[in-house]
Design a protein around this motif. Structure first.
Motif, PDB file in Angstrom:
ATOM      1  N   ILE A 188      28.894 140.115  32.479  1.00 54.62           N
ATOM      2  CA  ILE A 188      28.735 141.110  31.582  1.00 54.62           C
ATOM      3  C   ILE A 188      27.957 142.455  32.370  1.00 54.62           C
ATOM      4  O   ILE A 188      28.159 143.403  32.248  1.00 54.62           O
ATOM      5  N   PHE A 247      24.197 147.678  25.076  1.00 56.41           N
ATOM      6  CA  PHE A 247      25.040 146.604  24.355  1.00 56.41           C
ATOM      7  C   PHE A 247      24.897 145.660  25.333  1.00 56.41           C
ATOM      8  O   PHE A 247      25.075 144.113  24.775  1.00 56.41           O
ATOM      9  N   THR A 248      24.886 145.750  26.619  1.00 55.13           N
ATOM     10  CA  THR A 248      25.006 144.397  27.386  1.00 55.13           C
ATOM     11  C   THR A 248      23.684 143.734  27.766  1.00 55.13           C
ATOM     12  O   THR A 248      23.435 142.712  27.509  1.00 55.13           O
ATOM     13  N   VAL A 249      22.359 144.619  27.798  1.00 57.24           N
ATOM     14  CA  VAL A 249      21.481 143.893  28.277  1.00 57.24           C
ATOM     15  C   VAL A 249      20.518 143.571  26.969  1.00 57.24           C
ATOM     16  O   VAL A 249      19.856 142.490  26.891  1.00 57.24           O
ATOM     17  N   HIS A 268      11.242 137.153  26.007  1.00 56.18           N
ATOM     18  CA  HIS A 268      10.891 135.940  25.499  1.00 56.18           C
ATOM     19  C   HIS A 268       9.576 136.041  24.680  1.00 56.18           C
ATOM     20  O   HIS A 268       9.030 134.911  24.303  1.00 56.18           O
ATOM     21  N   ALA A 290      27.233 144.906  16.394  1.00 55.70           N
ATOM     22  CA  ALA A 290      27.115 145.470  17.765  1.00 55.70           C
ATOM     23  C   ALA A 290      28.451 145.837  18.390  1.00 55.70           C
ATOM     24  O   ALA A 290      28.682 147.041  18.911  1.00 55.70           O
ATOM     25  N   PHE A 291      29.485 145.337  18.172  1.00 56.46           N
ATOM     26  CA  PHE A 291      30.935 145.493  18.657  1.00 56.46           C
ATOM     27  C   PHE A 291      31.518 146.878  17.906  1.00 56.46           C
ATOM     28  O   PHE A 291      31.836 147.744  18.708  1.00 56.46           O
ATOM     29  N   ALA A 322      12.976 143.810  29.581  1.00 58.99           N
ATOM     30  CA  ALA A 322      13.380 142.703  30.515  1.00 58.99           C
ATOM     31  C   ALA A 322      12.089 141.705  30.744  1.00 58.99           C
ATOM     32  O   ALA A 322      12.108 140.389  30.662  1.00 58.99           O
ATOM     33  N   ILE A 329      23.895 135.606  24.013  1.00 62.11           N
ATOM     34  CA  ILE A 329      24.343 134.388  24.796  1.00 62.11           C
ATOM     35  C   ILE A 329      23.726 133.208  24.652  1.00 62.11           C
ATOM     36  O   ILE A 329      22.718 133.030  24.415  1.00 62.11           O
ATOM     37  N   ARG A 330      24.651 132.121  24.329  1.00 64.68           N
ATOM     38  CA  ARG A 330      24.226 130.933  24.096  1.00 64.68           C
ATOM     39  C   ARG A 330      24.750 129.897  25.204  1.00 64.68           C
ATOM     40  O   ARG A 330      25.755 129.906  25.584  1.00 64.68           O
ATOM     41  N   PHE A 368      26.557 139.995  15.997  1.00 58.73           N
ATOM     42  CA  PHE A 368      27.610 140.136  16.985  1.00 58.73           C
ATOM     43  C   PHE A 368      28.500 141.445  16.582  1.00 58.73           C
ATOM     44  O   PHE A 368      28.906 142.254  17.417  1.00 58.73           O
ATOM     45  N   HIS A 369      29.103 141.269  15.224  1.00 55.71           N
ATOM     46  CA  HIS A 369      30.077 142.139  14.864  1.00 55.71           C
ATOM     47  C   HIS A 369      29.716 143.569  14.786  1.00 55.71           C
ATOM     48  O   HIS A 369      30.335 144.589  14.827  1.00 55.71           O
ATOM     49  N   VAL A 414      24.617 150.133  28.570  1.00 59.81           N
ATOM     50  CA  VAL A 414      23.589 149.183  29.032  1.00 59.81           C
ATOM     51  C   VAL A 414      22.770 148.586  27.998  1.00 59.81           C
ATOM     52  O   VAL A 414      22.419 147.181  28.143  1.00 59.81           O
ATOM     53  N   LEU A 464      10.260 144.284  37.414  1.00 62.64           N
ATOM     54  CA  LEU A 464      10.512 142.746  37.254  1.00 62.64           C
ATOM     55  C   LEU A 464      10.035 141.912  38.260  1.00 62.64           C
ATOM     56  O   LEU A 464       9.309 140.949  37.913  1.00 62.64           O
ATOM     57  N   LEU A 487      24.139 141.681  23.861  1.00 60.33           N
ATOM     58  CA  LEU A 487      25.017 140.484  24.318  1.00 60.33           C
ATOM     59  C   LEU A 487      24.060 139.439  24.996  1.00 60.33           C
ATOM     60  O   LEU A 487      24.079 138.568  24.848  1.00 60.33           O
ATOM     61  N   GLN A 488      23.106 140.024  25.747  1.00 60.49           N
ATOM     62  CA  GLN A 488      22.184 139.126  26.454  1.00 60.49           C
ATOM     63  C   GLN A 488      21.381 138.248  25.420  1.00 60.49           C
ATOM     64  O   GLN A 488      21.369 136.987  25.635  1.00 60.49           O
ATOM     65  N   PHE A 521      32.392 141.476  25.250  1.00 60.88           N
ATOM     66  CA  PHE A 521      32.331 140.715  24.020  1.00 60.88           C
ATOM     67  C   PHE A 521      33.051 139.510  24.036  1.00 60.88           C
ATOM     68  O   PHE A 521      32.313 138.517  23.575  1.00 60.88           O
ATOM     69  N   VAL A 532      31.230 136.765  25.859  1.00 62.08           N
ATOM     70  CA  VAL A 532      29.883 136.091  25.030  1.00 62.08           C
ATOM     71  C   VAL A 532      30.401 135.286  23.849  1.00 62.08           C
ATOM     72  O   VAL A 532      29.885 134.216  23.482  1.00 62.08           O
ATOM     73  N   PHE A 563      26.103 136.297  31.840  1.00 60.19           N
ATOM     74  CA  PHE A 563      25.319 137.475  32.046  1.00 60.19           C
ATOM     75  C   PHE A 563      25.540 138.025  33.154  1.00 60.19           C
ATOM     76  O   PHE A 563      25.634 139.275  33.340  1.00 60.19           O
TER      77      PHE A 563
END
Lengths: 103, 211
Positions: free
Chosen positions: A46, B201-203, B57, B74-75, B53, B210-211, B71-72, B199, A92, B206-207, A29, A32, A43
């Motif tokens: 993480i 929360f990561t994929v 987009h 999810a945490f 995946a 990401i900025r 964000f918060h 997986v 993918l 968080l993904q 966290f 990010v 990415f």
């Protein structure tokens, strides 16, 4: 609850797992939230941290180890991981390739 | 594994060292059977992740991940689920090291409450997303988010129903061998859901952020 050595060992296993999981989650966290690296690099980091955390969960919470006794469970998990990797990577590659051709 | 090695149950929770060999073998094969179910569940989640995946987009001009994911929340959801997993670890330890049902019940109620807190936060997130117009029919991306995260939430809900059933079994039969095997299975299920959430929360979260 009296404290016997095996109780202490079992408790420490769970506590270690919980501590490691919290630290790994926190790092993910933080990467990010504070934008510590470029987006692609974040990415990758993480994803790597998630992989380590999965191993921590399997080891400390689900009690999978390399010892003889849990080997059939381990083989099952490794085989499933292979199937999952083939399906996810295959999907993918095919779909993203299709997308690139349609652009 | 016949004949070569003594089946020694490593799963914390069932102290079967005094039991006859046949009992230990039976328990080991029961637990292995549940692992087969868990792995089939993992394959299903993997398919959902693969679909996610590919549509990441595909927002069709609607709300994006970065706008909708918080964000918060999810945490804190992660913290709640992780702590509930640890609490269930205490159920397993109580089952192995204490006589009677008191501590098992105490920690199972704690696990249940933490799971309920997780579901409450997740439901709140979903309702907020609906208010923002991020509904499943808005875009391929949100269809997939709701199926994937919703499927995990449904598993958590099922686990909580299972805990109620186990509470009844514990109250009626006490911690006998059958109840203990069921509690081990429930433990595997609950810890497994935590692995899936790692997986997610990561994929997903968080993904998306990401900025």
């Amino acid at each position: 609850m009296k404290i016997s050595p095996s109780l202490r060992a079992d408790f420490l296993t769970y506590l270690t797992g919980y501590g490691l999981a919290i630290v790994l989650t926190g790092i993910s966290f933080a990467f990010v939230f504070y934008r510590l690296l470029a987006p692609e690099a974040v990415f990758a980091v993480i994803l790597f941290l998630a992989l380590i955390q999965i191993i921590v969960h399997l080891r400390c919470f689900l009690h999978i180890s390399l010892k003889q006794s849990s080997r059939s469970d381990l083989q099952l998990i490794l085989f499933s991981a292979l199937i999952i990797a083939l399906m996810v990577c295959g999907t993918l590659i095919v779909v993203l390739d299709q997308k690139a051709r349609m652009m | 594994m016949a004949g070569v090695s003594q089946p020694e149950l490593r799963h914390v929770g069932l102290n079967l060292t005094d039991e006859p060999r046949e009992v230990r073998e039976q328990v080991e094969s029961d637990v292995f059977g549940f692992w087969v179910f868990l792995m089939s569940d993992a394959v299903m989640f993997a398919c959902l992740f693969a679909v996610y995946a590919t549509v990441r987009h595909a927002t069709a001009g609607g709300p994006t991940a970065a706008q909708e994911f918080k964000f918060h929340s999810a945490f804190w959801e992660t913290a709640l689920l992780l702590t509930s997993s640890f609490a269930y670890g205490m159920v397993s330890i109580s089952m192995k090291h204490t006589r009677g049902r008191l501590w098992i019940a105490v920690f199972m109620v704690l696990t249940f409450c933490l799971g309920a807190g997780f579901l409450k936060m997740e439901t709140h997130d979903f309702i907020t997303m609906f208010h923002d117009g991020a509904t499943p029919e808005r875009s391929g991306f949100f269809s997939c988010v709701f199926v994937l995260v919703g499927m995990h939430g449904f598993h958590v809900f099922s686990g909580m129903m299972w805990m109620i059933v186990m509470g009844l079994q514990l109250a009626i039969y006490g911690p006998d061998q059958r109840t203990k095997i069921n509690l081990i299975r429930l433990g595997l299920f609950w810890h497994f859901l935590d692995v899936i959430w790692v997986v997610i929360f990561t994929v997903v979260y968080l993904q998306g952020l990401i900025r």
